[in-house]
Design an enzyme around this catalytic site. Sequence first.
Site, PDB file in Angstrom:
ATOM      1  N   LYS A  14      -2.390  78.404  31.577  1.00  0.00           N
ATOM      2  CA  LYS A  14      -2.758  76.981  31.654  1.00  0.00           C
ATOM      3  C   LYS A  14      -4.001  76.671  30.822  1.00  0.00           C
ATOM      4  O   LYS A  14      -4.049  75.674  30.119  1.00  0.00           O
ATOM      5  CB  LYS A  14      -3.028  76.557  33.114  1.00  0.00           C
ATOM      6  CG  LYS A  14      -1.829  76.671  34.041  1.00  0.00           C
ATOM      7  CD  LYS A  14      -2.111  76.043  35.411  1.00  0.00           C
ATOM      8  CE  LYS A  14      -3.211  76.721  36.204  1.00  0.00           C
ATOM      9  NZ  LYS A  14      -2.946  78.121  36.574  1.00  0.00           N
ATOM     10  N   ARG A  89      -3.863  71.410  43.404  1.00  0.00           N
ATOM     11  CA  ARG A  89      -3.320  72.674  43.886  1.00  0.00           C
ATOM     12  C   ARG A  89      -2.805  72.573  45.310  1.00  0.00           C
ATOM     13  O   ARG A  89      -2.309  73.560  45.856  1.00  0.00           O
ATOM     14  CB  ARG A  89      -4.411  73.735  43.847  1.00  0.00           C
ATOM     15  CG  ARG A  89      -4.381  74.632  42.591  1.00  0.00           C
ATOM     16  CD  ARG A  89      -5.593  75.531  42.672  1.00  0.00           C
ATOM     17  NE  ARG A  89      -5.519  76.787  42.029  1.00  0.00           N
ATOM     18  CZ  ARG A  89      -6.116  77.076  40.873  1.00  0.00           C
ATOM     19  NH1 ARG A  89      -6.729  76.152  40.175  1.00  0.00           N
ATOM     20  NH2 ARG A  89      -6.084  78.294  40.397  1.00  0.00           N
ATOM     21  N   ARG A 128      -7.194  90.282  31.108  1.00  0.00           N
ATOM     22  CA  ARG A 128      -8.262  89.310  30.875  1.00  0.00           C
ATOM     23  C   ARG A 128      -9.550  89.744  31.582  1.00  0.00           C
ATOM     24  O   ARG A 128     -10.651  89.552  31.057  1.00  0.00           O
ATOM     25  CB  ARG A 128      -7.813  87.938  31.405  1.00  0.00           C
ATOM     26  CG  ARG A 128      -8.781  86.809  31.092  1.00  0.00           C
ATOM     27  CD  ARG A 128      -8.211  85.461  31.462  1.00  0.00           C
ATOM     28  NE  ARG A 128      -8.268  85.203  32.887  1.00  0.00           N
ATOM     29  CZ  ARG A 128      -7.792  84.100  33.471  1.00  0.00           C
ATOM     30  NH1 ARG A 128      -7.201  83.178  32.745  1.00  0.00           N
ATOM     31  NH2 ARG A 128      -7.883  83.933  34.775  1.00  0.00           N
ATOM     32  N   ARG A 134     -14.900  87.478  34.662  1.00  0.00           N
ATOM     33  CA  ARG A 134     -14.496  86.841  35.918  1.00  0.00           C
ATOM     34  C   ARG A 134     -14.227  87.903  36.971  1.00  0.00           C
ATOM     35  O   ARG A 134     -13.311  88.717  36.809  1.00  0.00           O
ATOM     36  CB  ARG A 134     -13.241  85.994  35.692  1.00  0.00           C
ATOM     37  CG  ARG A 134     -13.536  84.638  35.107  1.00  0.00           C
ATOM     38  CD  ARG A 134     -12.302  83.796  34.979  1.00  0.00           C
ATOM     39  NE  ARG A 134     -11.602  83.563  36.244  1.00  0.00           N
ATOM     40  CZ  ARG A 134     -10.639  82.673  36.403  1.00  0.00           C
ATOM     41  NH1 ARG A 134     -10.268  81.930  35.388  1.00  0.00           N
ATOM     42  NH2 ARG A 134     -10.049  82.525  37.574  1.00  0.00           N
ATOM     43  N   ARG A 146      -4.505  85.468  45.019  1.00  0.00           N
ATOM     44  CA  ARG A 146      -4.476  84.174  44.316  1.00  0.00           C
ATOM     45  C   ARG A 146      -3.023  83.734  44.113  1.00  0.00           C
ATOM     46  O   ARG A 146      -2.698  82.546  44.243  1.00  0.00           O
ATOM     47  CB  ARG A 146      -5.197  84.288  42.966  1.00  0.00           C
ATOM     48  CG  ARG A 146      -6.715  84.383  43.143  1.00  0.00           C
ATOM     49  CD  ARG A 146      -7.390  84.944  41.915  1.00  0.00           C
ATOM     50  NE  ARG A 146      -7.241  84.134  40.731  1.00  0.00           N
ATOM     51  CZ  ARG A 146      -7.452  84.586  39.486  1.00  0.00           C
ATOM     52  NH1 ARG A 146      -7.824  85.850  39.293  1.00  0.00           N
ATOM     53  NH2 ARG A 146      -7.306  83.790  38.465  1.00  0.00           N
TER      54      ARG A 146
HETATM   55  P1  AMP Z   1      -8.764  78.930  38.047  1.00  0.00           P
HETATM   56  O1  AMP Z   1      -9.860  79.035  37.030  1.00  0.00           O
HETATM   57  O2  AMP Z   1      -7.973  77.671  37.941  1.00  0.00           O
HETATM   58  O3  AMP Z   1      -7.889  80.170  38.086  1.00  0.00           O
HETATM   59  O4  AMP Z   1      -9.479  78.865  39.471  1.00  0.00           O
HETATM   60  C1  AMP Z   1     -10.298  79.912  39.943  1.00  0.00           C
HETATM   61  C2  AMP Z   1     -10.562  79.708  41.444  1.00  0.00           C
HETATM   62  O5  AMP Z   1     -11.259  78.474  41.620  1.00  0.00           O
HETATM   63  C3  AMP Z   1      -9.330  79.618  42.327  1.00  0.00           C
HETATM   64  O6  AMP Z   1      -8.859  80.891  42.734  1.00  0.00           O
HETATM   65  C4  AMP Z   1      -9.874  78.808  43.505  1.00  0.00           C
HETATM   66  O7  AMP Z   1     -10.664  79.611  44.365  1.00  0.00           O
HETATM   67  C5  AMP Z   1     -10.819  77.829  42.820  1.00  0.00           C
HETATM   68  N1  AMP Z   1     -10.127  76.573  42.426  1.00  0.00           N
HETATM   69  C6  AMP Z   1      -9.924  76.107  41.158  1.00  0.00           C
HETATM   70  N2  AMP Z   1      -9.266  74.941  41.173  1.00  0.00           N
HETATM   71  C7  AMP Z   1      -9.033  74.659  42.488  1.00  0.00           C
HETATM   72  C8  AMP Z   1      -8.374  73.596  43.164  1.00  0.00           C
HETATM   73  N3  AMP Z   1      -7.809  72.578  42.491  1.00  0.00           N
HETATM   74  N4  AMP Z   1      -8.346  73.634  44.526  1.00  0.00           N
HETATM   75  C9  AMP Z   1      -8.925  74.620  45.213  1.00  0.00           C
HETATM   76  N5  AMP Z   1      -9.536  75.677  44.644  1.00  0.00           N
HETATM   77  C10 AMP Z   1      -9.601  75.698  43.290  1.00  0.00           C
END
Ligand code: AMP
Length: 192
Positions: A14, A89, A128, A134, A146
């Site tokens: 994404k 989400r 990654r 991260r 996740r």
């Molecule tokens: P991402 O970078 O999108 O993979 O997000 C990393 C982490 O941030 C996720 O595993 C969640 O803990 C948190 N996170 C990101 N976006 C959301 C969202 N829309 N709702 C809830 N938690 C989020």
Amino acid sequence: MLNIVLFGPPGSGKGTQSIQLRDRYGLIHLSTGDILRSEIAAGTDLGLRAMQLMDKGVLVPDEVVVGMIGSKLDENNKAGGFIFDGFPRTIAQAETLDELLEDNNISITMVLALDVEEEELVKRLLHRGKDSGRSDDKNEMIIRNRIKEYHNKTTPLLNYYQKQNKLSNVKGMGNIEDIFERLCNKVEVIVR
Ligand code: AMP
């Protein structure tokens, strides 16, 4: 106005594809994961609380991300369009997003859902994690958590957007350029 939700499990590409779509169509890229990581880097209270959940691979509360997106929409009220990456989400987030957009007389144009096999997701994220810095990409158990959160809380959105007739599935396997072309083909049908 073109407003795209780029949908898919962790590791489906994404982030990478959002940046390319942003550049091709002149959109503002809003990634809740990136915003949360910048809060962590700035050492804010919100960032510190979010970090504890992110490090376990679970979602942060809806109010937190909805508040962040609300401010970004206000800051960018002259934008020609948005690409939402990693948001919404949950069903509650999707409903609030629809309301926030409606307040600005705009709406989601389309939802592009990237399909990637689970073992490929784990492989990509571990890869990654070697240099992304991260912590949630380094441990296979957290990665699987996740993906579990995605299945439990996020996949119901597919039905939500299907009912609105906005959902398009895109094969997210293969090389980055081919996936980008598939996404653009879906967008072109709408913007042509
Ligand atoms: P991402 O970078 O999108 O993979 O997000 C990393 C982490 O941030 C996720 O595993 C969640 O803990 C948190 N996170 C990101 N976006 C959301 C969202 N829309 N709702 C809830 N938690 C989020």
